[in-house]
Scaffold this motif. Structure first.
Motif, mmCIF file in Angstrom:
data_model
loop_
_atom_site.group_PDB
_atom_site.id
_atom_site.type_symbol
_atom_site.label_atom_id
_atom_site.label_comp_id
_atom_site.label_asym_id
_atom_site.label_seq_id
_atom_site.Cartn_x
_atom_site.Cartn_y
_atom_site.Cartn_z
ATOM 1 N N MET A 133 60.709 44.939 3.079
ATOM 2 C CA MET A 133 61.408 45.530 1.933
ATOM 3 C C MET A 133 61.340 47.050 1.961
ATOM 4 O O MET A 133 62.331 47.748 1.652
ATOM 5 N N PHE A 134 60.199 47.604 2.343
ATOM 6 C CA PHE A 134 60.073 49.064 2.399
ATOM 7 C C PHE A 134 61.003 49.646 3.460
ATOM 8 O O PHE A 134 61.675 50.654 3.226
ATOM 9 N N VAL A 135 61.043 49.032 4.615
ATOM 10 C CA VAL A 135 61.913 49.522 5.681
ATOM 11 C C VAL A 135 63.384 49.414 5.280
ATOM 12 O O VAL A 135 64.198 50.321 5.537
ATOM 13 N N ARG A 136 63.719 48.293 4.636
ATOM 14 C CA ARG A 136 65.116 48.103 4.237
ATOM 15 C C ARG A 136 65.536 49.144 3.196
ATOM 16 O O ARG A 136 66.634 49.710 3.270
ATOM 17 N N ARG A 137 64.716 49.420 2.202
ATOM 18 C CA ARG A 137 65.040 50.422 1.183
ATOM 19 C C ARG A 137 65.165 51.812 1.800
ATOM 20 O O ARG A 137 66.054 52.611 1.439
ATOM 21 N N ALA A 138 64.307 52.101 2.738
ATOM 22 C CA ALA A 138 64.386 53.401 3.403
ATOM 23 C C ALA A 138 65.690 53.535 4.174
ATOM 24 O O ALA A 138 66.345 54.604 4.177
ATOM 25 N N ALA A 139 66.112 52.459 4.807
ATOM 26 C CA ALA A 139 67.361 52.503 5.566
ATOM 27 C C ALA A 139 68.559 52.662 4.642
ATOM 28 O O ALA A 139 69.498 53.437 4.925
ATOM 29 N N ILE B 87 45.408 31.768 4.656
ATOM 30 C CA ILE B 87 45.612 32.793 5.677
ATOM 31 C C ILE B 87 47.088 33.179 5.781
ATOM 32 O O ILE B 87 47.436 34.355 5.892
ATOM 33 N N VAL B 88 47.968 32.173 5.722
ATOM 34 C CA VAL B 88 49.392 32.427 5.922
ATOM 35 C C VAL B 88 49.981 33.218 4.745
ATOM 36 O O VAL B 88 50.792 34.147 4.942
ATOM 37 N N LEU B 89 49.606 32.868 3.515
ATOM 38 C CA LEU B 89 50.204 33.505 2.343
ATOM 39 C C LEU B 89 49.933 35.004 2.279
ATOM 40 O O LEU B 89 50.869 35.806 2.092
ATOM 41 N N PRO B 90 48.727 35.492 2.452
ATOM 42 C CA PRO B 90 48.518 36.953 2.442
ATOM 43 C C PRO B 90 49.272 37.664 3.560
ATOM 44 O O PRO B 90 49.844 38.745 3.349
ATOM 45 N N VAL B 91 49.314 37.056 4.731
ATOM 46 C CA VAL B 91 50.035 37.686 5.839
ATOM 47 C C VAL B 91 51.528 37.749 5.535
ATOM 48 O O VAL B 91 52.211 38.760 5.808
ATOM 49 N N ALA B 92 52.060 36.675 4.958
ATOM 50 C CA ALA B 92 53.494 36.659 4.625
ATOM 51 C C ALA B 92 53.825 37.706 3.576
ATOM 52 O O ALA B 92 54.872 38.385 3.652
ATOM 53 N N LEU B 93 52.959 37.885 2.581
ATOM 54 C CA LEU B 93 53.212 38.899 1.561
ATOM 55 C C LEU B 93 53.200 40.300 2.154
ATOM 56 O O LEU B 93 54.041 41.155 1.802
ATOM 57 N N VAL B 94 52.296 40.566 3.059
ATOM 58 C CA VAL B 94 52.228 41.876 3.693
ATOM 59 C C VAL B 94 53.486 42.132 4.521
ATOM 60 O O VAL B 94 54.098 43.220 4.470
ATOM 61 N N LEU B 95 53.895 41.119 5.282
ATOM 62 C CA LEU B 95 55.098 41.278 6.095
ATOM 63 C C LEU B 95 56.337 41.471 5.216
ATOM 64 O O LEU B 95 57.222 42.286 5.531
ATOM 65 N N ALA B 96 56.429 40.725 4.107
ATOM 66 C CA ALA B 96 57.573 40.882 3.195
ATOM 67 C C ALA B 96 57.606 42.279 2.597
ATOM 68 O O ALA B 96 58.675 42.904 2.459
ATOM 69 N N GLY B 97 56.470 42.823 2.220
ATOM 70 C CA GLY B 97 56.427 44.178 1.689
ATOM 71 C C GLY B 97 56.891 45.211 2.694
ATOM 72 O O GLY B 97 57.619 46.156 2.350
ATOM 73 N N ILE B 98 56.457 45.026 3.950
ATOM 74 C CA ILE B 98 56.878 45.978 4.987
ATOM 75 C C ILE B 98 58.380 45.914 5.203
ATOM 76 O O ILE B 98 59.069 46.939 5.341
#
Length: 311
Positions: A289-295, A276-287
């Motif tokens: 990274m996307f926000v950081r690149r946009a900034a 349960i933790v690993l899929p949630v962590a991957l989703v949060l990491a992707g979000i």
């Protein structure tokens, strides 16, 4: 004529001389009739009245006492002995070496005694002792034989037997059914000869239906009690011996064993939680990274595209 008249007078004088003094001719005739009736033999007693006397005489002869004794079987009892109408149920706990072979032995025991196994349940698990429960239906006369037959199966730990006397209830049911049948016969006769209003006929039919329902209910209860009396129930609980590791008197060894089990359980739960933790962590990491690149892209655009100041 004179000789005949004199003869009649002589006969009348003889009759008067035989009668006591102060008693008339009519009274003397009634006395003669009573004496003749008393001299005749008495007629035999009716059979319905003579039978109870004979029964009482037999009771005195058998008992040897002075008072009358009751007959052995009362009419209307249907041959039911209250002392024999007993419902017996029992439970037994047996420790066996192998559960499967013990269950086969119990089934063979029930079959050999003329019974059968009604219900069966087994349970066990990784940390549980294998056990089984068998409900035996046996003839009442062989109930004790079934209990003694459990000794070859394994070590008998406990036996509990309960007895319920239903003789009084059986006699009461038979009396109620007999009275209801008599009432049913009277209602049928009344219905056959009734020539009144339709409402009266319908009332008799309703009462007849109610009486028949009562008879059927009483007969059903009577059959149920007789079946329970004839068939006894024995519930046998089988279980294998407890594991040797669980039988220790050293508290330190038991504490270390519990600690190791808790550690293994914690690791197992942690591995399970990764699903349960690993899929949630991957989703949060992707979000993130996307926000950081946009900034960063927005900052670069603002830095390169800023308008110069005109001279």
């Amino acid at each position: 004529m004179r000789p005949l008249r004199s003869l009649a007078l002589l006969l009348l004088a003889a009759a008067c001389s035989d009668r006591p003094a102060g008693v008339s001719a009519e009274q003397h005739a009634m006395m003669d009739y009573a004496a003749a009736a008393a001299s005749e033999p008495a007629p035999p007693a009716p059979q319905s009245l003579a039978a109870p006397k004979a029964a009482v005489g037999l009771g005195r002869q058998a008992g040897g006492g002075t008072g009358p004794s009751l007959p052995a079987a009362l009419p209307g009892a249907g041959g039911v002995q209250q002392s024999a109408m007993i419902i017996r149920t029992g439970t037994a706990s047996v420790e066996v070496r192998a559960l499967d072979s013990a269950m086969v032995s119990v089934r063979q025991l029930a079959t050999s005694l003329g019974g059968y196994v009604a219900n069966t349940s087994t349970h066990g698990g990784r940390d549980q002792v294998r056990a089984a429960t068998l409900e035996l239906k046996l003839p009442a006369a062989r109930f004790e034989s079934a209990i003694s037959g459990l000794e070859p199966v394994g070590a008998v730990e406990s036996v509990n037997v309960e007895a319920q006397d239903v003789g009084e209830e059986l006699v009461d049911l038979e009396a109620r059914i007999a009275n209801a049948r008599r009432l049913e016969a009277r209602l049928i006769e009344l219905l056959a000869t009734r020539t009144g209003k339709l409402e009266d006929v319908l009332a008799v039919e309703r009462e007849l239906a109610r009486v028949r329902e009562e008879i059927e209910r009483g007969e059903g209860r009577l059959r149920y009690l007789r079946t329970r009396v004839a068939v006894s129930t024995l519930v046998v609980s089988l279980h294998e011996p407890h594991p040797i590791l669980g039988r220790t008197d050293n508290p330190m060894a038991e504490a270390w064993r519990d600690a190791w089990r808790n550690f293994v359980a914690l690791v197992a739960y942690s591995i399970a939680a990764l699903g349960i933790v690993l899929p949630v962590a991957l989703v949060l990491a992707g979000i993130v990274m996307f926000v950081r690149r946009a900034a960063l892209r927005r900052a670069a655009v603002n830095r390169n595209g800023a308008p110069g100041v005109a001279c």
